[in-house]
Design a protein around this motif. Structure first.
Motif, PDB file in Angstrom:
ATOM      1  N   LEU A 124     -13.584 -18.489  17.083  1.00  0.00           N
ATOM      2  CA  LEU A 124     -12.310 -18.758  17.752  1.00  0.00           C
ATOM      3  C   LEU A 124     -11.587 -17.495  18.189  1.00  0.00           C
ATOM      4  O   LEU A 124     -10.520 -17.576  18.805  1.00  0.00           O
ATOM      5  N   GLY A 125     -12.122 -16.312  17.870  1.00  0.00           N
ATOM      6  CA  GLY A 125     -11.539 -15.062  18.338  1.00  0.00           C
ATOM      7  C   GLY A 125     -10.211 -14.691  17.705  1.00  0.00           C
ATOM      8  O   GLY A 125      -9.406 -13.963  18.306  1.00  0.00           O
ATOM      9  N   ALA A 126      -9.953 -15.136  16.467  1.00  0.00           N
ATOM     10  CA  ALA A 126      -8.686 -14.831  15.796  1.00  0.00           C
ATOM     11  C   ALA A 126      -8.678 -13.389  15.305  1.00  0.00           C
ATOM     12  O   ALA A 126      -9.712 -12.843  14.919  1.00  0.00           O
ATOM     13  N   SER A 127      -7.497 -12.757  15.320  1.00  0.00           N
ATOM     14  CA  SER A 127      -7.346 -11.403  14.796  1.00  0.00           C
ATOM     15  C   SER A 127      -7.300 -11.424  13.275  1.00  0.00           C
ATOM     16  O   SER A 127      -7.090 -12.482  12.656  1.00  0.00           O
ATOM     17  N   MET A 128      -7.455 -10.250  12.656  1.00  0.00           N
ATOM     18  CA  MET A 128      -7.373 -10.168  11.202  1.00  0.00           C
ATOM     19  C   MET A 128      -5.963 -10.510  10.719  1.00  0.00           C
ATOM     20  O   MET A 128      -5.789 -11.130   9.668  1.00  0.00           O
ATOM     21  N   ALA A 148      -3.960 -12.638  12.161  1.00  0.00           N
ATOM     22  CA  ALA A 148      -3.858 -14.103  12.250  1.00  0.00           C
ATOM     23  C   ALA A 148      -4.568 -14.773  11.079  1.00  0.00           C
ATOM     24  O   ALA A 148      -4.058 -15.729  10.485  1.00  0.00           O
ATOM     25  N   ILE A 149      -5.755 -14.247  10.714  1.00  0.00           N
ATOM     26  CA  ILE A 149      -6.486 -14.812   9.579  1.00  0.00           C
ATOM     27  C   ILE A 149      -5.687 -14.630   8.289  1.00  0.00           C
ATOM     28  O   ILE A 149      -5.581 -15.539   7.472  1.00  0.00           O
ATOM     29  N   GLY A 150      -5.103 -13.429   8.119  1.00  0.00           N
ATOM     30  CA  GLY A 150      -4.282 -13.186   6.932  1.00  0.00           C
ATOM     31  C   GLY A 150      -3.088 -14.122   6.860  1.00  0.00           C
ATOM     32  O   GLY A 150      -2.753 -14.647   5.791  1.00  0.00           O
ATOM     33  N   LEU A 151      -2.439 -14.359   8.003  1.00  0.00           N
ATOM     34  CA  LEU A 151      -1.277 -15.258   8.023  1.00  0.00           C
ATOM     35  C   LEU A 151      -1.693 -16.701   7.748  1.00  0.00           C
ATOM     36  O   LEU A 151      -0.992 -17.430   7.027  1.00  0.00           O
ATOM     37  N   ILE A 152      -2.821 -17.130   8.328  1.00  0.00           N
ATOM     38  CA  ILE A 152      -3.295 -18.495   8.075  1.00  0.00           C
ATOM     39  C   ILE A 152      -3.611 -18.677   6.597  1.00  0.00           C
ATOM     40  O   ILE A 152      -3.194 -19.655   5.964  1.00  0.00           O
ATOM     41  N   ALA A 171      -2.212  -7.589   3.782  1.00  0.00           N
ATOM     42  CA  ALA A 171      -3.634  -7.216   3.789  1.00  0.00           C
ATOM     43  C   ALA A 171      -4.200  -7.291   5.203  1.00  0.00           C
ATOM     44  O   ALA A 171      -4.929  -6.394   5.650  1.00  0.00           O
ATOM     45  N   GLY A 172      -3.866  -8.365   5.937  1.00  0.00           N
ATOM     46  CA  GLY A 172      -4.338  -8.492   7.314  1.00  0.00           C
ATOM     47  C   GLY A 172      -3.756  -7.439   8.231  1.00  0.00           C
ATOM     48  O   GLY A 172      -4.444  -6.879   9.098  1.00  0.00           O
ATOM     49  N   LEU A 173      -2.466  -7.135   8.059  1.00  0.00           N
ATOM     50  CA  LEU A 173      -1.814  -6.121   8.892  1.00  0.00           C
ATOM     51  C   LEU A 173      -2.429  -4.743   8.664  1.00  0.00           C
ATOM     52  O   LEU A 173      -2.716  -4.004   9.621  1.00  0.00           O
ATOM     53  N   LEU A 174      -2.638  -4.385   7.379  1.00  0.00           N
ATOM     54  CA  LEU A 174      -3.261  -3.099   7.072  1.00  0.00           C
ATOM     55  C   LEU A 174      -4.669  -3.007   7.661  1.00  0.00           C
ATOM     56  O   LEU A 174      -5.079  -1.959   8.179  1.00  0.00           O
ATOM     57  N   SER A 184      -8.366   0.320   3.835  1.00  0.00           N
ATOM     58  CA  SER A 184      -6.953   0.467   3.477  1.00  0.00           C
ATOM     59  C   SER A 184      -6.414  -0.760   2.752  1.00  0.00           C
ATOM     60  O   SER A 184      -5.532  -0.646   1.888  1.00  0.00           O
ATOM     61  N   THR A 185      -6.932  -1.926   3.100  1.00  0.00           N
ATOM     62  CA  THR A 185      -6.491  -3.157   2.431  1.00  0.00           C
ATOM     63  C   THR A 185      -6.770  -3.089   0.934  1.00  0.00           C
ATOM     64  O   THR A 185      -5.928  -3.446   0.108  1.00  0.00           O
ATOM     65  N   PHE A 186      -7.958  -2.600   0.575  1.00  0.00           N
ATOM     66  CA  PHE A 186      -8.338  -2.561  -0.835  1.00  0.00           C
ATOM     67  C   PHE A 186      -7.701  -1.381  -1.566  1.00  0.00           C
ATOM     68  O   PHE A 186      -7.435  -1.468  -2.769  1.00  0.00           O
ATOM     69  N   VAL A 187      -7.425  -0.292  -0.851  1.00  0.00           N
ATOM     70  CA  VAL A 187      -6.667   0.803  -1.460  1.00  0.00           C
ATOM     71  C   VAL A 187      -5.277   0.316  -1.849  1.00  0.00           C
ATOM     72  O   VAL A 187      -4.784   0.588  -2.957  1.00  0.00           O
ATOM     73  N   ALA A 188      -4.644  -0.432  -0.946  1.00  0.00           N
ATOM     74  CA  ALA A 188      -3.318  -0.980  -1.244  1.00  0.00           C
ATOM     75  C   ALA A 188      -3.382  -1.936  -2.428  1.00  0.00           C
ATOM     76  O   ALA A 188      -2.483  -1.962  -3.278  1.00  0.00           O
ATOM     77  N   GLY A 189      -4.457  -2.733  -2.520  1.00  0.00           N
ATOM     78  CA  GLY A 189      -4.617  -3.634  -3.659  1.00  0.00           C
ATOM     79  C   GLY A 189      -4.723  -2.880  -4.969  1.00  0.00           C
ATOM     80  O   GLY A 189      -4.143  -3.274  -5.981  1.00  0.00           O
ATOM     81  N   ALA A 190      -5.461  -1.767  -4.960  1.00  0.00           N
ATOM     82  CA  ALA A 190      -5.613  -0.962  -6.176  1.00  0.00           C
ATOM     83  C   ALA A 190      -4.284  -0.353  -6.603  1.00  0.00           C
ATOM     84  O   ALA A 190      -3.947  -0.337  -7.799  1.00  0.00           O
ATOM     85  N   VAL A 191      -3.504   0.140  -5.642  1.00  0.00           N
ATOM     86  CA  VAL A 191      -2.200   0.728  -5.962  1.00  0.00           C
ATOM     87  C   VAL A 191      -1.261  -0.330  -6.539  1.00  0.00           C
ATOM     88  O   VAL A 191      -0.577  -0.095  -7.548  1.00  0.00           O
ATOM     89  N   THR A 192      -1.236  -1.514  -5.919  1.00  0.00           N
ATOM     90  CA  THR A 192      -0.377  -2.592  -6.421  1.00  0.00           C
ATOM     91  C   THR A 192      -0.802  -3.031  -7.817  1.00  0.00           C
ATOM     92  O   THR A 192       0.036  -3.301  -8.680  1.00  0.00           O
ATOM     93  N   SER A 193      -2.103  -3.085  -8.049  1.00  0.00           N
ATOM     94  CA  SER A 193      -2.614  -3.459  -9.375  1.00  0.00           C
ATOM     95  C   SER A 193      -2.200  -2.432 -10.423  1.00  0.00           C
ATOM     96  O   SER A 193      -1.847  -2.791 -11.558  1.00  0.00           O
ATOM     97  N   ALA A 194      -2.242  -1.152 -10.059  1.00  0.00           N
ATOM     98  CA  ALA A 194      -1.829  -0.102 -10.997  1.00  0.00           C
ATOM     99  C   ALA A 194      -0.344  -0.224 -11.338  1.00  0.00           C
ATOM    100  O   ALA A 194       0.059  -0.037 -12.492  1.00  0.00           O
ATOM    101  N   LEU A 195       0.485  -0.572 -10.341  1.00  0.00           N
ATOM    102  CA  LEU A 195       1.913  -0.787 -10.598  1.00  0.00           C
ATOM    103  C   LEU A 195       2.119  -1.983 -11.528  1.00  0.00           C
ATOM    104  O   LEU A 195       2.950  -1.944 -12.444  1.00  0.00           O
TER     105      LEU A 195
END
Length: 388
Positions: A34-38, A40-44, A350-353, A361-372
């Motif tokens: 369907l040609g959706a952006s990342m 859009a997928i994250g928001l859905i 995650a989709g925006l990053l 970058s999505t998973f780097v942000a996840g690791a930082v949030t997990s550490a917090l």
């Protein structure tokens, strides 16, 4: 373990077979078909999961007011089954979003009443094991569905719509098993129906409960939709037909670990188990940030499943332990409201990053949030929340 707990587990298994046949292919269907952006997928994904978790607030309170859990659970599973054909008919991202929202409303309607019903069916000292068993059977469905999806994709030359039609069958069987195979216990003699969301009743949800709500939201903020695991593997060259293998690997580990870790939660510090779960999630995020193919990618996926096994049944048991029985549905609903908001934020970010900076970058942000979140968890939890 009561027979109805086993029946609830197989109800979840069948519905997850249906749902994961669809969900394991949905990110790829949206992106390539369907040609959706990342974004859009994250928001859905975020909107769908948040809808389910927010609806649980109302279904949980409703089940407390009715003094009955099963009717709402049947309604929720029934709505989920009715929504499945809509995926097979979808030709635009908007239609997929509509189907996802209807499906997740059904999940929201059944989630809190079902979780409260598990606590109603077992003794307090069995709760960790009961939630672990139900979650384990649920997760067997979560990897059986993708296995079927892979086989049918190879057999039917990547015909997404045909596979989505097959997913209707186990969903219908799930509703039938719940209707005829689960017996709800009678209400205690003399029990009165009350409005669970009145101020004086909500005050009965004390500080240990709200600590669990807060830490559960932090966990969800650190763990976005598993759709991004599938997309990360596809980014590394995994063929479309094999995309469900990502969720299979994750959910095999989840299924094998959920029950043993649930039993362990009945005998040891909840806070220590939660900390272990966050440490594993950090390791998973680091592995997924460093690699989009090869052994390191699959190590990250396996560690993600181990994190889920450590934490998901445990958090459910903690909600049950810190809430009074007449308000248990409401307690699960409020817990899931906080988690729903966190899921929406986490998946959208995650989709925006991913769109702006790339998949790593999505998973780097996840690791930082997990550490917090791990730093917050290091603070002393209320004793009644088993934070020793």
């Amino acid at each position: 373990m009561p027979a109805s707990i086993w029946a609830l587990g197989f109800v979840s298994l069948l519905m997850d077979v249906s749902s994961e046949m669809i969900h394991s292919l949905l990110p790829v269907f949206l992106a390539t078909g369907l040609g959706a952006s990342m974004l859009a997928i994250g928001l859905i994904e975020g909107a769908a999961e948040a809808t389910a978790l927010i609806v649980k607030v109302f279904s949980g309170a409703w089940s407390d007011w009715l003094g009955r859990r099963k009717p709402l659970a049947v309604l929720g599973y029934g709505l989920g089954a009715v929504a499945k054909p809509l995926f097979a008919l979808a030709t635009t991202s908007g239609m997929v979003l509509g189907a996802r929202l209807i499906d997740r409303v059904g999940k929201g309607l059944r989630g809190a009443p079902r979780d409260a019903l598990v606590a109603d069916l077992v003794l307090p000292e069995q709760r960790g094991a009961a939630y672990g068993l139900r979650q384990s059977l649920d997760t067997v469905g979560a990897f059986t569905g993708p296995l079927l999806a892979i086989g049918l994709m190879l057999l039917w030359a990547n015909d997404f719509h045909a596979i989505f039609w097959v997913a209707v069958i186990p969903a219908a069987l799930s509703v039938a098993l719940l209707a005829f195979g689960v017996q709800e216990p009678d209400a205690p003699p003399g029990a009165k129906r009350v409005n669970p969301i009145r101020r004086e009743n909500l005050r009965r949800l004390a500080a240990p409960y709200w600590w669990v709500v807060g830490i559960g939201a932090l966990f969800t903020l650190a763990r976005f939709s598993e759709a991004f695991l599938v997309l990360r593997a596809q980014q590394g060259g995994l063929p479309i037909a094999w995309a469900p293998l990502v969720l299979i690997a994750m959910n095999v580990v989840y299924a094998l670990g959920a029950y043993p870790f649930g039993r362990l939660a009945d005998t040891m510090s909840h806070r220590k188990l939660l900390a272990a779960g966050l440490a594993v999630l950090i390791a998973a995020d680091v592995a997924l940030a460093l690699a989009d193919h090869g052994p390191l990618l699959w190590a990250g996926i396996v560690l993600w499943g181990l994190h889920m096994a450590l934490t998901q049944g445990l958090l459910a048991a903690m909600v049950a332990d810190t809430s009074p029985a007449p308000l248990r549905g409401t307690a699960f609903g409020m817990f899931n409201l906080a988690s729903g908001i966190a899921m929406l934020v986490a998946s959208a970010l995650a989709g925006l990053l991913w769109d702006r900076l790339g998949g790593a970058s999505t998973f780097v942000a996840g690791a930082v949030t997990s550490a917090l979140a791990l730093a917050v968890l290091a603070w002393k939890a209320p004793a009644a929340a088993n934070g020793s």
